[in-house]
Motif scaffolding. Sequence first.
Motif, PDB file in Angstrom:
ATOM      1  N   PHE A 223     -23.213 -38.577-102.358  1.00 17.76           N
ATOM      2  CA  PHE A 223     -23.371 -39.989-102.024  1.00 17.76           C
ATOM      3  C   PHE A 223     -24.619 -40.173-101.184  1.00 17.76           C
ATOM      4  N   ASP A 224     -25.418 -41.155-101.550  1.00 17.58           N
ATOM      5  CA  ASP A 224     -26.635 -41.459-100.810  1.00 17.58           C
ATOM      6  C   ASP A 224     -26.540 -42.883-100.269  1.00 17.58           C
ATOM      7  N   LEU A 225     -25.444 -43.161 -99.570  1.00 13.65           N
ATOM      8  CA  LEU A 225     -25.263 -44.489 -98.995  1.00 13.65           C
ATOM      9  C   LEU A 225     -26.037 -44.586 -97.682  1.00 13.65           C
ATOM     10  N   PRO A 226     -26.643 -45.749 -97.402  1.00 10.54           N
ATOM     11  CA  PRO A 226     -27.405 -45.889 -96.148  1.00 10.54           C
ATOM     12  C   PRO A 226     -26.511 -45.758 -94.927  1.00 10.54           C
ATOM     13  N   ARG A 227     -27.084 -45.269 -93.843  1.00  7.34           N
ATOM     14  CA  ARG A 227     -26.367 -45.122 -92.581  1.00  7.34           C
ATOM     15  C   ARG A 227     -26.968 -46.062 -91.537  1.00  7.34           C
ATOM     16  N   PRO A 228     -26.120 -46.605 -90.627  1.00  5.76           N
ATOM     17  CA  PRO A 228     -24.664 -46.438 -90.553  1.00  5.76           C
ATOM     18  C   PRO A 228     -23.975 -47.124 -91.727  1.00  5.76           C
ATOM     19  N   ARG A 229     -22.887 -46.543 -92.176  1.00  2.13           N
ATOM     20  CA  ARG A 229     -22.234 -47.013 -93.383  1.00  2.13           C
ATOM     21  C   ARG A 229     -21.278 -48.165 -93.093  1.00  2.13           C
ATOM     22  N   ASP A 230     -21.414 -49.198 -93.886  1.00  3.09           N
ATOM     23  CA  ASP A 230     -20.583 -50.392 -93.768  1.00  3.09           C
ATOM     24  C   ASP A 230     -19.368 -50.216 -94.672  1.00  3.09           C
ATOM     25  N   ILE A 231     -18.195 -50.010 -94.059  1.00  2.76           N
ATOM     26  CA  ILE A 231     -16.995 -49.715 -94.847  1.00  2.76           C
ATOM     27  C   ILE A 231     -16.490 -50.937 -95.620  1.00  2.76           C
ATOM     28  N   THR A 232     -17.109 -52.099 -95.387  1.00  5.20           N
ATOM     29  CA  THR A 232     -16.722 -53.298 -96.144  1.00  5.20           C
ATOM     30  C   THR A 232     -17.695 -53.612 -97.278  1.00  5.20           C
ATOM     31  N   SER A 233     -18.753 -52.808 -97.412  1.00  2.00           N
ATOM     32  CA  SER A 233     -19.779 -53.113 -98.416  1.00  2.00           C
ATOM     33  C   SER A 233     -19.284 -52.791 -99.825  1.00  2.00           C
ATOM     34  N   PRO A 234     -19.820 -53.483-100.839  1.00  2.00           N
ATOM     35  CA  PRO A 234     -19.451 -53.163-102.227  1.00  2.00           C
ATOM     36  C   PRO A 234     -19.767 -51.722-102.594  1.00  2.00           C
ATOM     37  N   GLU A 235     -20.891 -51.180-102.081  1.00  3.47           N
ATOM     38  CA  GLU A 235     -21.286 -49.811-102.416  1.00  3.47           C
ATOM     39  C   GLU A 235     -20.274 -48.813-101.866  1.00  3.47           C
ATOM     40  N   PHE A 236     -19.830 -49.056-100.625  1.00  6.77           N
ATOM     41  CA  PHE A 236     -18.841 -48.165-100.015  1.00  6.77           C
ATOM     42  C   PHE A 236     -17.543 -48.206-100.807  1.00  6.77           C
ATOM     43  N   ASN A 237     -17.109 -49.399-101.163  1.00  2.49           N
ATOM     44  CA  ASN A 237     -15.837 -49.523-101.882  1.00  2.49           C
ATOM     45  C   ASN A 237     -15.924 -49.001-103.309  1.00  2.49           C
ATOM     46  N   ASP A 238     -17.104 -49.085-103.937  1.00  2.00           N
ATOM     47  CA  ASP A 238     -17.285 -48.454-105.250  1.00  2.00           C
ATOM     48  C   ASP A 238     -17.119 -46.942-105.133  1.00  2.00           C
ATOM     49  N   ALA A 239     -17.746 -46.373-104.078  1.00  2.00           N
ATOM     50  CA  ALA A 239     -17.630 -44.932-103.862  1.00  2.00           C
ATOM     51  C   ALA A 239     -16.185 -44.545-103.559  1.00  2.00           C
ATOM     52  N   LYS A 240     -15.502 -45.363-102.785  1.00  2.00           N
ATOM     53  CA  LYS A 240     -14.111 -45.085-102.444  1.00  2.00           C
ATOM     54  C   LYS A 240     -13.233 -45.092-103.689  1.00  2.00           C
ATOM     55  N   ARG A 241     -13.444 -46.065-104.570  1.00  2.00           N
ATOM     56  CA  ARG A 241     -12.658 -46.120-105.808  1.00  2.00           C
ATOM     57  C   ARG A 241     -12.899 -44.880-106.659  1.00  2.00           C
ATOM     58  N   ARG A 242     -14.131 -44.408-106.670  1.00  2.00           N
ATOM     59  CA  ARG A 242     -14.464 -43.215-107.473  1.00  2.00           C
ATOM     60  C   ARG A 242     -13.713 -41.991-106.959  1.00  2.00           C
ATOM     61  N   VAL A 243     -13.712 -41.812-105.630  1.00  2.10           N
ATOM     62  CA  VAL A 243     -13.030 -40.649-105.057  1.00  2.10           C
ATOM     63  C   VAL A 243     -11.520 -40.783-105.204  1.00  2.10           C
ATOM     64  N   LEU A 244     -10.995 -41.973-104.967  1.00  2.00           N
ATOM     65  CA  LEU A 244      -9.554 -42.184-105.122  1.00  2.00           C
ATOM     66  C   LEU A 244      -9.102 -41.928-106.554  1.00  2.00           C
ATOM     67  N   ALA A 245      -9.949 -42.285-107.522  1.00  2.00           N
ATOM     68  CA  ALA A 245      -9.601 -42.035-108.924  1.00  2.00           C
ATOM     69  C   ALA A 245      -9.478 -40.543-109.189  1.00  2.00           C
ATOM     70  N   LEU A 246     -10.381 -39.742-108.601  1.00  2.00           N
ATOM     71  CA  LEU A 246     -10.301 -38.289-108.755  1.00  2.00           C
ATOM     72  C   LEU A 246      -9.001 -37.754-108.161  1.00  2.00           C
ATOM     73  N   ILE A 247      -8.654 -38.263-106.969  1.00  2.00           N
ATOM     74  CA  ILE A 247      -7.454 -37.787-106.297  1.00  2.00           C
ATOM     75  C   ILE A 247      -6.208 -38.185-107.083  1.00  2.00           C
ATOM     76  N   ARG A 248      -6.198 -39.411-107.604  1.00  2.00           N
ATOM     77  CA  ARG A 248      -5.037 -39.862-108.386  1.00  2.00           C
ATOM     78  C   ARG A 248      -4.890 -39.051-109.666  1.00  2.00           C
ATOM     79  N   GLU A 249      -6.007 -38.750-110.314  1.00  2.00           N
ATOM     80  CA  GLU A 249      -5.952 -37.922-111.524  1.00  2.00           C
ATOM     81  C   GLU A 249      -5.345 -36.555-111.199  1.00  2.00           C
ATOM     82  N   GLU A 250      -5.757 -36.002-110.074  1.00  2.00           N
ATOM     83  CA  GLU A 250      -5.248 -34.687-109.685  1.00  2.00           C
ATOM     84  C   GLU A 250      -3.771 -34.764-109.331  1.00  2.00           C
ATOM     85  N   SER A 251      -3.378 -35.846-108.637  1.00  2.00           N
ATOM     86  CA  SER A 251      -1.962 -36.008-108.288  1.00  2.00           C
ATOM     87  C   SER A 251      -1.101 -36.154-109.535  1.00  2.00           C
ATOM     88  N   THR A 252      -1.602 -36.907-110.515  1.00  2.00           N
ATOM     89  CA  THR A 252      -0.869 -37.082-111.769  1.00  2.00           C
ATOM     90  C   THR A 252      -0.757 -35.770-112.522  1.00  2.00           C
TER      91      THR A 252
END
Length: 258
Positions: A223-252
């Motif tokens: 991830f090359d998100l600018p710092r300090p990172r804004d946890i409410t930004s669309p870019e942050f939440n896009d990255a979060k969805r990507r990681v959560l999808a990996l974790i959910r796939e693994e959990s399934t």
Amino acid sequence: MAAIELRNVVKIFADPKRGRELLTLDNIDLDVDANDFVCLLGPSGCGKSTLLNIIAGFENSTSGQALVDGRIVERPGSDRGVVFQQPTLMPWLTAIDNVAFSLKLKGVAKQERQRRAMEFIDLVGLTGFEHHHPAELSGGMNQRVGIARALLMNPRVILMDEPFAALDAQTKLEMQEELVAIWQKHRCTIVFVTHSVDEALVLGNKIVVMTRRPGRIRESVTFDLPRPRDITSPEFNDAKRRVLALIREESTRGAHVA
């Protein structure tokens, strides 16, 4: 050359009481570049802390190799600083003496070791508390002491095992900001174990997602998100969805296997 190289690392723990062996890590291959901030993320029991301990030299792999700066890790060394979930400070020593303890073991004179320790006491925001004992400090302050102690050794690599897990939400945010500032100033290589996707995204420039036990590398995401990172930004939440999808796939996948 990568700062850390893991080559086909396997870790099996013997369980003589139950007459079996437990495969904890299975063929881990990973390169961590110099000055990277890598967060290890995965379900409980997947071997994150075990992997960190192998890099630190506290555990030996059953097979495969861990290398730091091209040298095979066989034992703990001053090239690797470790910050634990609990700061493991010596309660009879003040903050400054805890930070300077490694210098005392090397025979450095008291005035010099306290001078050098104060640089890192100041860096982690504890000036004015250097003569307090651990029992007189908050949990966040004691973690600052632990980080200062690791930094004073001037290690090439800092290994952190959920160091902020026991802190309240506000203190955790403050410590995360301070850690990023320290990393940007010192440009060391950090490997940070966490269970929190948000924490991994706030801190890391690379997130390594591990599978359920036996732990394998599910995916390594940069991830090359600018710092300090804004946890409410669309870019942050896009990255979060990507990681959560990996974790959910693994959990399934794990649920189907079970």
